[in-house]
Design a protein around this motif. Sequence first.
Motif, PDB file in Angstrom:
ATOM      1  N   THR A 133       0.763  -1.240   0.147  1.00  0.00           N
ATOM      2  CA  THR A 133      -0.022  -0.255   0.017  1.00  0.00           C
ATOM      3  C   THR A 133       0.973   1.297  -0.017  1.00  0.00           C
ATOM      4  O   THR A 133       2.089   1.254   0.526  1.00  0.00           O
ATOM      5  N   GLU A 134       0.360   2.363  -0.380  1.00  0.00           N
ATOM      6  CA  GLU A 134       0.973   3.559  -0.651  1.00  0.00           C
ATOM      7  C   GLU A 134       0.106   4.737   0.083  1.00  0.00           C
ATOM      8  O   GLU A 134      -0.865   4.825  -0.192  1.00  0.00           O
ATOM      9  N   THR A 135       1.000   5.203   1.161  1.00  0.00           N
ATOM     10  CA  THR A 135       0.015   6.243   2.103  1.00  0.00           C
ATOM     11  C   THR A 135       0.278   7.777   1.402  1.00  0.00           C
ATOM     12  O   THR A 135      -0.744   8.341   1.406  1.00  0.00           O
ATOM     13  N   SER A 136       1.392   7.948   1.020  1.00  0.00           N
ATOM     14  CA  SER A 136       1.737   9.142   0.207  1.00  0.00           C
ATOM     15  C   SER A 136       3.055   9.211  -0.487  1.00  0.00           C
ATOM     16  O   SER A 136       4.060   8.303  -0.116  1.00  0.00           O
ATOM     17  N   GLY A 195       3.449   0.448   2.950  1.00  0.00           N
ATOM     18  CA  GLY A 195       3.196  -0.564   3.958  1.00  0.00           C
ATOM     19  C   GLY A 195       2.715  -1.912   3.431  1.00  0.00           C
ATOM     20  O   GLY A 195       2.461  -1.767   2.288  1.00  0.00           O
ATOM     21  N   VAL A 196       2.725  -2.772   4.353  1.00  0.00           N
ATOM     22  CA  VAL A 196       2.150  -4.167   3.979  1.00  0.00           C
ATOM     23  C   VAL A 196       1.103  -4.525   4.407  1.00  0.00           C
ATOM     24  O   VAL A 196       1.069  -4.438   5.735  1.00  0.00           O
ATOM     25  N   THR A 197       0.012  -4.784   3.949  1.00  0.00           N
ATOM     26  CA  THR A 197      -1.436  -5.033   4.600  1.00  0.00           C
ATOM     27  C   THR A 197      -1.281  -6.480   5.270  1.00  0.00           C
ATOM     28  O   THR A 197      -0.944  -7.293   5.110  1.00  0.00           O
ATOM     29  N   ARG A 198      -1.799  -6.104   6.659  1.00  0.00           N
ATOM     30  CA  ARG A 198      -1.780  -7.487   7.585  1.00  0.00           C
ATOM     31  C   ARG A 198      -3.256  -8.179   7.317  1.00  0.00           C
ATOM     32  O   ARG A 198      -4.199  -7.782   7.128  1.00  0.00           O
ATOM     33  N   THR A 199      -3.192  -9.526   7.166  1.00  0.00           N
ATOM     34  CA  THR A 199      -4.091 -10.368   6.893  1.00  0.00           C
ATOM     35  C   THR A 199      -4.714 -10.771   8.173  1.00  0.00           C
ATOM     36  O   THR A 199      -4.029 -10.826   9.415  1.00  0.00           O
TER      37      THR A 199
END
Length: 241
Positions: free
Chosen positions: A90-93, A110-114
């Motif tokens: 994911t890209e926040t900014s 970031g890396v999404t937590r499952t």
Amino acid sequence: VNIGRFYPDHFHLVNPVITNRSTGSCSPPSAFTYMDEIFTVSYDLEARNSFDAVTANYTGTFALLPLTGAALDYGAMDATGPTELTGRLTETSTSGIWSNGIASVNSNLGVTRTAAEDGPYSQFFVGIHPVDPDSVAMDTLDLDTDNDTTNDYRTLGMTNIRYGRLYIGTGVGSELLPVSVPFEVQYYNGTAFVPNDQDNCTNFDVTLDNNPDLILSNNVEAMPQTDGNILICATGSTTMS
């Protein structure tokens, strides 16, 4: 006489750096980032001509590559599997501006937590593959994120991504007195949750005000408490170490 628009031959990556847990200001720097936490990639992107020199006129309105996460096209994979992780990236900014053919870029990723614990991803590679409207692309691709034997990204760097949790154990004592319980930060090592002895900068505010960072909501089914929520009985700010 108008003869058309000139455009670069390729983009070139310079000085990529990954900063783990970049919102935590870890000192010394952290060697990992938790899932659902921010890490920052910083680098220079140069627009170069066929002689491999920077094209200074790729600037302002002539610089057609937007400096956004979507246009820069980030990808990710873990080499130990290998496991493709682009879909969880994911890209926040992203910030940056083209100036005389060079863009200095900073992206918070970031890396999404499952729901189910996974990892750790100890050889987590991040790459980019920007292509501008004139089809100008990277000069070199060296990262195969989908394991199809064809490189599809240019490597920005490697780091360690962990699935973490805060563990509070069991304590026994009088309901009239504070009860000491074990309290630690853990991560999933591929088999079980273990103490994360590399975590030196997880901060939390445990002051008993209207908005503490830690609130233990009552979820005991056998003997439910009716007095309200259970709070961490401590004062000040705490850093895990």
